[in-house]
Design an enzyme around this catalytic site. Structure first.
Site, PDB file in Angstrom:
ATOM      1  N   HIS A  62       0.847  -1.198   0.000  1.00 51.42           N
ATOM      2  CA  HIS A  62       0.000   0.000   0.000  1.00 51.42           C
ATOM      3  C   HIS A  62       0.876   1.239   0.000  1.00 51.42           C
ATOM      4  O   HIS A  62       2.104   1.158   0.095  1.00 51.42           O
ATOM      5  CB  HIS A  62      -0.979  -0.023   1.175  1.00 51.42           C
ATOM      6  N   HIS A  64       1.227   3.861   2.010  1.00 56.43           N
ATOM      7  CA  HIS A  64       1.791   4.551   3.183  1.00 56.43           C
ATOM      8  C   HIS A  64       3.312   4.514   3.022  1.00 56.43           C
ATOM      9  O   HIS A  64       3.883   3.480   2.647  1.00 56.43           O
ATOM     10  CB  HIS A  64       1.374   3.858   4.492  1.00 56.43           C
ATOM     11  N   ASP A  66       5.951   4.200   4.747  1.00 53.95           N
ATOM     12  CA  ASP A  66       6.867   3.210   5.337  1.00 53.95           C
ATOM     13  C   ASP A  66       6.895   1.906   4.534  1.00 53.95           C
ATOM     14  O   ASP A  66       7.639   0.985   4.867  1.00 53.95           O
ATOM     15  CB  ASP A  66       6.518   2.940   6.816  1.00 53.95           C
ATOM     16  N   HIS A 142      -7.313  -1.814   6.131  1.00 54.51           N
ATOM     17  CA  HIS A 142      -6.423  -0.760   6.614  1.00 54.51           C
ATOM     18  C   HIS A 142      -7.074   0.591   6.330  1.00 54.51           C
ATOM     19  O   HIS A 142      -8.185   0.645   5.827  1.00 54.51           O
ATOM     20  CB  HIS A 142      -5.066  -0.932   5.909  1.00 54.51           C
ATOM     21  N   ASP A 212      -0.221  -3.751   5.960  1.00 51.76           N
ATOM     22  CA  ASP A 212      -0.752  -3.491   7.283  1.00 51.76           C
ATOM     23  C   ASP A 212      -2.236  -3.868   7.313  1.00 51.76           C
ATOM     24  O   ASP A 212      -2.938  -3.668   6.329  1.00 51.76           O
ATOM     25  CB  ASP A 212      -0.639  -2.006   7.619  1.00 51.76           C
ATOM     26  N   HIS A 270       6.551  -5.145  12.034  1.00 50.53           N
ATOM     27  CA  HIS A 270       5.914  -3.827  11.917  1.00 50.53           C
ATOM     28  C   HIS A 270       5.636  -3.254  13.307  1.00 50.53           C
ATOM     29  O   HIS A 270       4.580  -2.693  13.593  1.00 50.53           O
ATOM     30  CB  HIS A 270       4.617  -3.940  11.081  1.00 50.53           C
TER      31      HIS A 270
HETATM   32 ZN   LIG Z   1       3.054   0.465   7.767  1.00 51.56          ZN
HETATM   33 ZN   LIG Z   2      -0.070   1.507   6.587  1.00 54.36          ZN
END
Ligand SMILES: [Zn+2]
Ligand SMILES: [Zn+2]
Length: 315
Positions: A62, A64, A66, A142, A212, A270
Site C-alpha cells: 500500500h 503509506h 513506510d 487498513h 498493514d 511492523h
Molecule cells: Zn506500515
Molecule cells: Zn499503513
C-alpha cells in the site's frame, strides 16, 4: 530449490537506528522478489549482501510511506549501476503516477523497462504467475487500499523412477504421458498406476505476507495452512484500542488469525517505535498460537523447507 525470506525491516512508520521500515526479500533459488520497499531499503540490501540487480519483481502492499518511500531511490540505483533487465512492479493503483512525477521533475529516465500491474479491489485475485511461483493478492483491512500477498511454489513435472524406463521399455511418448500424470497401459491390457511410476513430488511451499491490517477474519480462507505467515503486530495487547483506531493489529490478534488459519509458523513485525523490548510480543503470541512464533528483525533469514527454520549461519 531455495525458498527463503530475508527480513530487511521490521519497524512501523518511523525509521530508527535499530529498526528499518518494511521490506523483505523472497529468494527462490537466487531469483529475487522484493516485498515492500520502505525508506533505506537499498542500504539494507547492501548491508545484508543481497544482489539487488537480481530482483525481478517488486510487490508493494500500500501507499503509506513506510512501505514504498525507498522505491524511487532503489530504481534509480539500479539504473546508475547499469541495469538492462526488465522489472515488474505489482502495487495498488497510484504508484505509477507518483513515480512518473518524481522522474519527470527530476529529469530522470530508466534504460530498463518497468512493467506495472496496478491493483484495485476489483482486480483478479491472481496478480502474478510464472514458471516457479504464483501470487494471489489478499484482502487486508487498513486505512487506505492495502493488499497482502500469498506466494505459492508451483508444481514441477514429476520425475520418473529410474528402473521404470527399462522395466516397461518406455519410449519418449510414454515418458511425456506419465510425466503429465497418466497411468501406463501395458500391451497385455493391464494398468500400472501413475503413482508407481513417478517419484512422489515434494510438498509445495507457501508464504503469506500480511501488512498493514487490522484484525480481519476474512483473511483466514486465503491463507489456510501456509508454511509461514508474516502478520503485522504493530501493538501489544495493552494498546488494542490504539490498534483498532489506526488500522493495525495486536500480537494476540495476529496470533488468532494464525491459529484460525492453521498456518505452520507465524512471524511478527511492523512494531511500533514505542516498544524497545520485543520479548513480550513473542510471549503474547504464544499464548494464542500453538505453533512456533518468529520475531522478525533486520537480517533474519528464514528457510522454508520441510520445516520452517531460521538460517543460523546468516542471521
Ligand atoms: Zn506500515
Ligand atoms: Zn499503513
Amino acid at each position: 530449490m531455495k525458498f527463503q525470506v530475508t527480513v530487511l525491516g521490521s519497524g512501523s512508520a518511523l525509521p530508527t537506528l535499530s529498526r528499518n521500515p518494511s521490506a523483505q526479500i523472497l529468494d527462490l533459488n537466487d531469483r529475487l522478489i522484493l516485498i515492500d520497499c520502505g525508506e533505506g531499503t537499498q542500504v539494507q540490501l547492501r548491508k545484508h549482501k543481497v544482489k539487488y540487480q537480481r530482483i525481478d519483481t517488486i510487490f508493494i502492499t500500500h501507499l503509506h510511506g513506510d512501505h514504498y518511500f525507498g522505491l524511487v531511490g532503489l530504481l534509480n540505483t539500479m539504473e546508475l549501476m547499469g541495469r538492462k533487465k526488465d522489472l515488474t512492479i505489482v502495487a495498488p493503483k497510484g504508484l505509477k503516477e507518483i513515480l512518473d512525477l518524481q522522474m519527470k521533475y527530476g529529469g530522470a529516465y530508466f534504460n530498463y523497462k518497468i512493467r506495472f500491474n496496478e491493483l484495485t479491489e476489483k482486480s483478479p485475485e491472481l496478480v502474478f504467475e510464472d514458471k516457479i511461483v504464483k501470487v494471489h493478492r489478499l484482502p487486508l483491512k487498513h486505512r487506505i487500499v492495502c493488499f497482502g500477498y500469498k506466494f505459492e511454489e508451483k508444481a514441477k513435472a514429476a520425475n520418473i523412477k529410474k528402473d521404470v524406463i527399462d522395466k516397461y521399455n518406455l519410449d519418449y511418448k510414454d515418458i511425456i504421458m506419465i510425466k503429465e500424470g497418466n497411468d501406463l497401459i501395458l500391451d497385455n491390457g493391464s494398468t500400472v498406476p501413475n503413482k508407481d511410476l513417478v517419484i512422489p513430488p515434494r510438498k509445495l511451499r507457501s508464504y503469506a505476507y500480511c501488512s498493514d491490517t487490522s484484525y480481519n477474519e476474512e483473511l483466514v480462507p486465503y491463507i489456510r495452512g501456509v508454511d509461514l505467515l508474516y502478520h503485522e503486530s504493530t501493538f501489544l495487547h495493552q494498546d488494542a484500542v490504539k490498534a483498532k483506531k489506526t488500522g493495525h493489529s495486536t500480537t494476540k490478534q495476529a496470533a488468532k488469525i494464525a491459529e484460525l488459519s492453521e498456518v505452520k509458523t507465524l512471524m511478527l513485525g511492523h512494531y511500533s517505535i514505542r516498544y524497545l523490548d520485543l520479548e513480550p510480543f513473542k510471549r503474547e503470541a504464544e499464548e494464542v498460537f500453538s505453533g512456533p512464533v518468529i520475531i522478525s528483525d533486520s537480517g533474519l533469514k528464514i528457510n522454508i523447507d520441510e520445516h520452517v527454520t531460521i538460517d543460523q549461519t546468516t542471521a
